[in-house]
Design an enzyme around this catalytic site. Structure first.
Site, mmCIF file in Angstrom:
data_model
loop_
_atom_site.group_PDB
_atom_site.id
_atom_site.type_symbol
_atom_site.label_atom_id
_atom_site.label_comp_id
_atom_site.label_asym_id
_atom_site.label_seq_id
_atom_site.Cartn_x
_atom_site.Cartn_y
_atom_site.Cartn_z
ATOM 1 N N ASN A 115 0.883 -1.171 0.000
ATOM 2 C CA ASN A 115 0.000 0.000 0.000
ATOM 3 C C ASN A 115 0.921 1.221 0.000
ATOM 4 O O ASN A 115 1.463 1.604 1.039
ATOM 5 C CB ASN A 115 -0.887 -0.042 1.250
ATOM 6 C CG ASN A 115 -1.847 1.126 1.307
ATOM 7 O OD1 ASN A 115 -1.768 2.058 0.497
ATOM 8 N ND2 ASN A 115 -2.746 1.098 2.269
ATOM 9 N N ARG A 137 -2.568 -2.027 -3.476
ATOM 10 C CA ARG A 137 -3.786 -1.248 -3.282
ATOM 11 C C ARG A 137 -3.721 -0.039 -4.215
ATOM 12 O O ARG A 137 -2.711 0.667 -4.264
ATOM 13 C CB ARG A 137 -3.856 -0.769 -1.845
ATOM 14 C CG ARG A 137 -5.016 0.168 -1.632
ATOM 15 C CD ARG A 137 -4.884 0.897 -0.343
ATOM 16 N NE ARG A 137 -6.062 1.728 -0.119
ATOM 17 C CZ ARG A 137 -6.020 2.885 0.493
ATOM 18 N NH1 ARG A 137 -4.885 3.364 0.941
ATOM 19 N NH2 ARG A 137 -7.111 3.581 0.663
ATOM 20 N N HIS A 140 -12.930 2.752 0.481
ATOM 21 C CA HIS A 140 -12.908 1.686 1.504
ATOM 22 C C HIS A 140 -13.550 0.403 0.969
ATOM 23 O O HIS A 140 -14.028 -0.428 1.757
ATOM 24 C CB HIS A 140 -13.695 2.077 2.776
ATOM 25 C CG HIS A 140 -13.048 3.115 3.634
ATOM 26 N ND1 HIS A 140 -13.783 4.051 4.336
ATOM 27 C CD2 HIS A 140 -11.753 3.374 3.924
ATOM 28 C CE1 HIS A 140 -12.969 4.828 5.016
ATOM 29 N NE2 HIS A 140 -11.724 4.452 4.777
ATOM 30 N N ARG A 184 -11.684 15.209 8.280
ATOM 31 C CA ARG A 184 -12.516 15.555 7.111
ATOM 32 C C ARG A 184 -13.932 15.918 7.534
ATOM 33 O O ARG A 184 -14.500 15.278 8.420
ATOM 34 C CB ARG A 184 -12.576 14.376 6.145
ATOM 35 C CG ARG A 184 -11.302 14.187 5.366
ATOM 36 C CD ARG A 184 -11.375 12.952 4.488
ATOM 37 N NE ARG A 184 -10.252 12.083 4.767
ATOM 38 C CZ ARG A 184 -10.186 10.792 4.449
ATOM 39 N NH1 ARG A 184 -11.175 10.214 3.827
ATOM 40 N NH2 ARG A 184 -9.127 10.090 4.757
ATOM 41 N N GLU A 240 -8.031 -5.465 5.186
ATOM 42 C CA GLU A 240 -7.895 -5.098 3.775
ATOM 43 C C GLU A 240 -6.732 -5.832 3.106
ATOM 44 O O GLU A 240 -6.808 -6.187 1.941
ATOM 45 C CB GLU A 240 -7.725 -3.578 3.662
ATOM 46 C CG GLU A 240 -9.029 -2.859 3.981
ATOM 47 C CD GLU A 240 -8.865 -1.405 4.388
ATOM 48 O OE1 GLU A 240 -8.333 -1.160 5.493
ATOM 49 O OE2 GLU A 240 -9.257 -0.528 3.615
#
Ligand code: ADP
Length: 394
Positions: free
Chosen positions: A7, A90, A179, A238, A381
């Site tokens: 990743n 990823r 996600h 965020r 993940e």
């Protein structure tokens, strides 16, 4: 088969080496400050954690050091890099082009580059990892797994915004969702545990970044992140959903550029902006215990947004069978799980308080009587990336 999962961020790299299909983790680690002074390594293998600093010009240098760690000295878990059979990457944005994971070909590289405009910070960073590995291990298959792919089952009625249609046609302005690997993992795991593939599941992935997805019989109906990962839930830094008119209003008031505003909404808003304390929910819980008003407001806005999404997604699917909770905050915080579930009584949901005090385990936390099952399922993940890689190259 041994699969290396990567990743790559703009200045960081997370990695994990697994044997598949057993999904046994041989080693994992994190490199940060790539291309910035003071590169940092944290590597875990053979039950030992190794930390050190090394200057790193780019991702290729970082990856070469990771491969050295995996193959030499006390940190070694394989005798040479030839033992690594495939690499899974990823990639954040696959646009409308990629609806599932794929083996990397020149055409796929071109496709990812075409999606760069939609994820200008992420896709180029992901690409650096792919290109570096192609140079280092040119004969090994590489697979890309997209954050957006799982959400490509959304229908136009759920992915279109009510803005001029030409924006969608010209610029691809629509809801994509992110996600995806986590929503896929958790919803599939719930279906597996409950031995039912037809379930209506609402999965709440609430970590530093956070999103909710409505999944009916394995198909995403809608998800809360949109054109970018800024929409939807309140997150660490965020803003999530807000009136878009606030943007131009404050831009004019404070003489801000579009880029300034983008930075504020992504990096200085959310829980951090509201609480003026921290972006970390552990600090917010602590603030609440001390009756700090801003921390309490931040938590309440945060929880209410999650509850609103659960309510609206229940309506959108005509009901819900299972609610799954995952990622940093909801895997670990019994307090936050209780705050959410206490507001879901309208669905008949009852929290089984006697089993709610735990961290990071798979567990049903609703009572036997609850018509909607609520489960905590820690996300994984890396497993999805390794598994997709294994299935594509075996
Ligand atoms: P990322 O989105 O970076 O992958 P994670 O899923 O690991 O993040 O979630 C990290 C976040 O989870 C932290 O910033 C914090 O807000 C929250 N978190 C982690 N542990 C706890 C806890 N025990 N209580 C409350 N919140 C927690």
């Amino acid at each position: 088969m041994k699969v290396l999962v990567l990743n790559s961020g703009s200045s960081s790299l997370k990695y994990q080496l697994l044997t598949m299909p057993e999904a046994a983790v041989l080693a994992d680690g994190l490199v940060d400050r790539i291309g910035i002074e003071g590169g940092n390594f944290s590597h875990k293998a053979n039950g030992e954690k190794t930390k050190f600093k090394k200057e790193l010009a780019d991702h290729k240098e970082a990856l070469n050091t990771v491969l050295e760690l995996l193959t030499t000295g006390e940190t070694a878990v394989v005798s040479n890099i030839e033992e690594i059979d495939a690499i899974g990457h990823r990639v954040v944005h696959g646009g409308e082009k990629f609806t599932s994971s794929v083996i990397v070909t020149p055409e796929v590289i071109k496709g990812i580059e075409e999606c760069t405009e939609l994820a200008p910070l992420h896709n180029p960073a992901n690409m650096q990892g792919i290109l570096a590995m192609q140079e280092i291990m040119p004969t090994k298959p590489q697979v890309v797994v997209f954050d957006t792919a799982f959400h490509q089952t959304m229908k136009p009625e759920n992915f279109l915004y009510a803005v001029p249609y030409s924006w969608y046609e010209k610029y691809g302005v629509r809801r994509y969702g992110f996600h995806g690997t986590s929503h896929k993992f958790v919803s599939e795991r719930a279906a597996e545990l409950l031995e039912n593939k037809e379930l209506r599941i609402i999965n709440c992935h609430v970590g530093n970044g956070a999103s909710v997805a409505a999944i009916n019989a394995g198909q995403v109906v809608e998800t809360s992140m949109g054109f970018t990962p800024l929409e939807g839930l309140v997150m660490g830094t965020r803003a999530g959903d807000m009136d878009p008119a606030i943007v131009s209003f404050v831009q004019k008031k404070e003489n801000l550029s579009a880029d300034d505003m983008d930075t504020i909404l992504n990096k200085k808003s959310g829980v951090l902006g509201l609480s003026e304390i921290s972006s970390d929910m552990r600090d917010i819980e602590e603030g609440m215990e001390k009756w700090d008003e801003k921390a309490t407001n931040a938590m309440n806005v945060y929880i209410n947004r999650i509850v609103k999404y659960i309510g609206s997604y229940t309506a959108l699917m005509g009901g819900v069978d299972v609610i799954t909770l995952t990622a940093g905050a909801l895997e670990n915080s019994g307090v936050m799980r209780k705050l959410i579930l206490d507001k879901l009584g309208f669905l008949g949901i009852e929290l089984n308080e006697s089993v709610n005090d735990f961290r990071g385990e798979e567990r049903v936390i609703s009572t036997e009587n609850s018509p909607v099952k609520v489960m905590v399922i820690p996300t994984n993940e890396e497993f999805v990336i390794a598994n997709d890689t294994f299935n594509l190259v075996k």
